[in-house]
Write a protein that holds these residues in place. Structure first.
Motif, PDB file in Angstrom:
ATOM      1  N   PRO A 267      16.698 126.715  29.455  1.00  0.00           N
ATOM      2  CA  PRO A 267      17.777 127.177  28.567  1.00  0.00           C
ATOM      3  C   PRO A 267      18.051 126.250  27.393  1.00  0.00           C
ATOM      4  O   PRO A 267      18.584 126.662  26.376  1.00  0.00           O
ATOM      5  CB  PRO A 267      18.989 127.247  29.498  1.00  0.00           C
ATOM      6  CG  PRO A 267      18.697 126.254  30.576  1.00  0.00           C
ATOM      7  CD  PRO A 267      17.204 126.250  30.756  1.00  0.00           C
ATOM      8  N   GLN A 268      17.659 124.973  27.541  1.00  0.00           N
ATOM      9  CA  GLN A 268      17.995 123.990  26.506  1.00  0.00           C
ATOM     10  C   GLN A 268      17.060 122.797  26.619  1.00  0.00           C
ATOM     11  O   GLN A 268      16.662 122.414  27.710  1.00  0.00           O
ATOM     12  CB  GLN A 268      19.452 123.546  26.701  1.00  0.00           C
ATOM     13  CG  GLN A 268      19.962 122.537  25.699  1.00  0.00           C
ATOM     14  CD  GLN A 268      21.449 122.262  25.898  1.00  0.00           C
ATOM     15  OE1 GLN A 268      22.288 123.124  25.712  1.00  0.00           O
ATOM     16  NE2 GLN A 268      21.769 121.042  26.291  1.00  0.00           N
TER      17      GLN A 268
ATOM     18  N   THR B 271      18.919 125.153  22.012  1.00  0.00           N
ATOM     19  CA  THR B 271      19.010 126.119  23.103  1.00  0.00           C
ATOM     20  C   THR B 271      17.935 127.187  22.905  1.00  0.00           C
ATOM     21  O   THR B 271      17.424 127.369  21.793  1.00  0.00           O
ATOM     22  CB  THR B 271      20.388 126.793  23.159  1.00  0.00           C
ATOM     23  OG1 THR B 271      20.564 127.609  21.980  1.00  0.00           O
ATOM     24  CG2 THR B 271      21.511 125.760  23.225  1.00  0.00           C
ATOM     25  N   ARG B 272      17.630 127.878  23.970  1.00  0.00           N
ATOM     26  CA  ARG B 272      16.633 128.957  23.883  1.00  0.00           C
ATOM     27  C   ARG B 272      17.072 130.022  22.882  1.00  0.00           C
ATOM     28  O   ARG B 272      16.277 130.495  22.068  1.00  0.00           O
ATOM     29  CB  ARG B 272      16.447 129.567  25.282  1.00  0.00           C
ATOM     30  CG  ARG B 272      15.657 130.860  25.307  1.00  0.00           C
ATOM     31  CD  ARG B 272      15.410 131.339  26.726  1.00  0.00           C
ATOM     32  NE  ARG B 272      15.356 132.782  26.800  1.00  0.00           N
ATOM     33  CZ  ARG B 272      14.309 133.523  26.449  1.00  0.00           C
ATOM     34  NH1 ARG B 272      13.233 132.946  25.971  1.00  0.00           N
ATOM     35  NH2 ARG B 272      14.349 134.843  26.552  1.00  0.00           N
ATOM     36  N   GLU B 273      18.358 130.383  22.921  1.00  0.00           N
ATOM     37  CA  GLU B 273      18.875 131.407  22.006  1.00  0.00           C
ATOM     38  C   GLU B 273      18.744 130.963  20.553  1.00  0.00           C
ATOM     39  O   GLU B 273      18.353 131.745  19.683  1.00  0.00           O
ATOM     40  CB  GLU B 273      20.341 131.723  22.337  1.00  0.00           C
ATOM     41  CG  GLU B 273      20.553 132.486  23.629  1.00  0.00           C
ATOM     42  CD  GLU B 273      20.315 131.633  24.872  1.00  0.00           C
ATOM     43  OE1 GLU B 273      20.407 130.384  24.778  1.00  0.00           O
ATOM     44  OE2 GLU B 273      19.998 132.209  25.935  1.00  0.00           O
ATOM     45  N   GLN B 274      19.074 129.698  20.292  1.00  0.00           N
ATOM     46  CA  GLN B 274      18.944 129.174  18.928  1.00  0.00           C
ATOM     47  C   GLN B 274      17.487 129.196  18.478  1.00  0.00           C
ATOM     48  O   GLN B 274      17.180 129.608  17.357  1.00  0.00           O
ATOM     49  CB  GLN B 274      19.475 127.740  18.862  1.00  0.00           C
ATOM     50  CG  GLN B 274      20.979 127.614  18.927  1.00  0.00           C
ATOM     51  CD  GLN B 274      21.413 126.153  19.034  1.00  0.00           C
ATOM     52  OE1 GLN B 274      20.652 125.288  19.492  1.00  0.00           O
ATOM     53  NE2 GLN B 274      22.637 125.882  18.629  1.00  0.00           N
TER      54      GLN B 274
ATOM     55  N   GLN C 171      16.383 132.642  17.640  1.00  0.00           N
ATOM     56  CA  GLN C 171      17.040 133.073  16.397  1.00  0.00           C
ATOM     57  C   GLN C 171      16.390 132.410  15.183  1.00  0.00           C
ATOM     58  O   GLN C 171      16.070 133.085  14.189  1.00  0.00           O
ATOM     59  CB  GLN C 171      18.527 132.708  16.437  1.00  0.00           C
ATOM     60  CG  GLN C 171      19.281 133.102  15.177  1.00  0.00           C
ATOM     61  CD  GLN C 171      20.657 132.456  15.092  1.00  0.00           C
ATOM     62  OE1 GLN C 171      20.891 131.371  15.623  1.00  0.00           O
ATOM     63  NE2 GLN C 171      21.585 133.123  14.428  1.00  0.00           N
TER      64      GLN C 171
END
Length: 409
Positions: free
Chosen positions: A51-52, A76-79, A82
């Motif tokens: 996740p990070q 982070t994975r989301e960042q 994105q």
């Protein structure tokens, strides 16, 4: 043999199930490949992605500062996903603009941003959406990161009614909320950026302005005048020189007696940053924004970067540098490849997931290009609209006393 973990049993079962389905599939080859990629990605979704993760970034060179930005960046994975999506969209959008220009669908000035995506993405990731940004004529990437759709950008490039400036601005004149262009006069956006920073200070809104310029504009007198006023009044302005090594076709070594652009502010602190690493740029911008918000005044930053295209579409870009030089930068320092490899090597994403994002982006670009080609051009009676933001209709003189046009806000 050691007993398989329940998680792996699930994955193997999902793969068998997917394989059985695909063997009986009767659709088109293209749909088959897309469906197969999605099913493989879905099996991978059972696995635990990291996740990070923390990454070391290149240490920044400092001028008149005791300490600088962090040398460790947390992602982070989301960042990461994105950032990858936005940077890859910028890249594909610029390549499509190149194609449309060569087809003579886009005309006039057109300065492409491919190679420099980490600068725009890193800056956007390090400031707030309510902060302000103004740049020069290589503005497509920043227009996108500031919230304008690919559809509106490409339609503006083709001069269509659905463009972000109604088809009347073109490549160098696009605007959005808290984004002031796109400016065609070399270096002229920098004093405007200082003025925006003055407005932020006057209103006391704790916002900053990022004023960007290239190494080719770095010797302009108006930039040094802006430095002086910003330092005197302690304006919350981040002056950023995007040093892509060439001002038009002239190398920085031939145009500047000093190529340490981050020291050009003299009495203003400066930072030199690896502009090909989105995380390095992000950490530097965060540091600079915090510095400005603390009331310490302006800061000068140099982002070392590289453009793959020539200065503009009229410049092949290989008369003053070799194709081998461009290819070497692509292979060793490409900002998108660097981010992708970081994520893959740290189990923050799968190859299938990245490929699926690429497919989605290509579809968005193709749809936007079709709109940019098919949308109508603005009619002549709209030529003078929007001169003022909120005024009653007014008459505008044409090219001779007998031509009368009307402006509607």
């Amino acid at each position: 043999m050691r007993e398989l973990q329940p998680q792996f049993k699930k994955n193997i079962g999902a793969v068998h199930e997917a394989s059985s389905f695909l063997r009986g599939y009767k659709g088109t080859t293209r749909d088959f490949l897309i469906l197969g990629a999605r099913m493989v990605a879905s099996t991978r979704s059972f696995a635990d992605f990291t996740p990070q993760a923390s990454f070391d970034v290149k240490k920044c060179e400092l001028h008149r500062l005791d300490e600088g930005p962090s040398e460790t960046a947390v992602l982070t994975r989301e960042q990461g996903l994105q950032y990858y999506r936005i940077m890859q969209t910028m890249r594909r959008m610029e390549l499509k603009a190149d194609q449309l220009y060569k087809q003579k669908i886009i005309r006039g000035f057109c300065h492409l941003y491919d190679g420099q995506e980490a600068c725009a993405m890193g800056i956007e990731a390090g400031i707030n959406p309510t902060d302000h940004l103004i740049t020069a004529y290589r503005a497509h990437g920043y227009t996108f990161t500031r919230g304008v759709s690919v559809r509106e950008i490409l339609a503006e490039l083709t001069g269509r009614r659905g463009g972000v400036a109604k088809g009347k601005g073109g490549s160098m004149h696009m605007y959005a909320k808290h984004f002031y262009g796109g400016n065609g006069i070399v270096g002229a956006q920098v004093p405007l950026g200082a003025g925006v920073a003055l407005a932020c200070q006057y209103q006391g809104n704790n916002q900053v302005c990022v004023a960007l310029y290239g190494d080719g504009a770095a010797n302009q007198g108006q930039i040094f005048e802006s430095f002086n006023m910003a330092a005197l009044w302690k304006l919350p302005c981040i002056f950023i020189c995007e040093n892509n090594k060439f001002g038009m076709g002239t190398s920085v070594e031939r145009s500047s007696a000093s190529t340490d652009y981050f020291k050009r502010g003299d009495y203003i602190p400066g930072i030199k940053v690896d502009g090909m690493d989105v995380l390095c740029v992000r950490e530097a911008i965060k540091f600079a924004a915090d510095y400005c918000r603390a009331g310490k005044g302006p800061i000068v930053m140099e982002l070392e970067t590289y453009r793959y295209h020539g200065h503009s579409m009229s410049d092949p870009g290989v008369s003053y540098r070799s194709r081998e030089e461009i290819q070497e930068v692509r292979s060793k320092s490409d900002p998108i490849t660097m981010l992708k490899e970081r994520m893959l090597s740290n189990n923050m994403a799968s190859v299938e997931e990245i490929k699926e994002i690429d497919v989605e982006i290509r579809k968005v670009i193709e749809d936007a290009a079709q709109f940019a080609i098919s949308d109508p051009e603005p009619p002549l009676d709209e030529l003078c609209n929007h001169i003022f933001a909120n005024n009653p209709p007014m008459e505008v003189r044409g090219t001779n006393p007998w031509v009368k046009l009307k402006s509607v806000s």
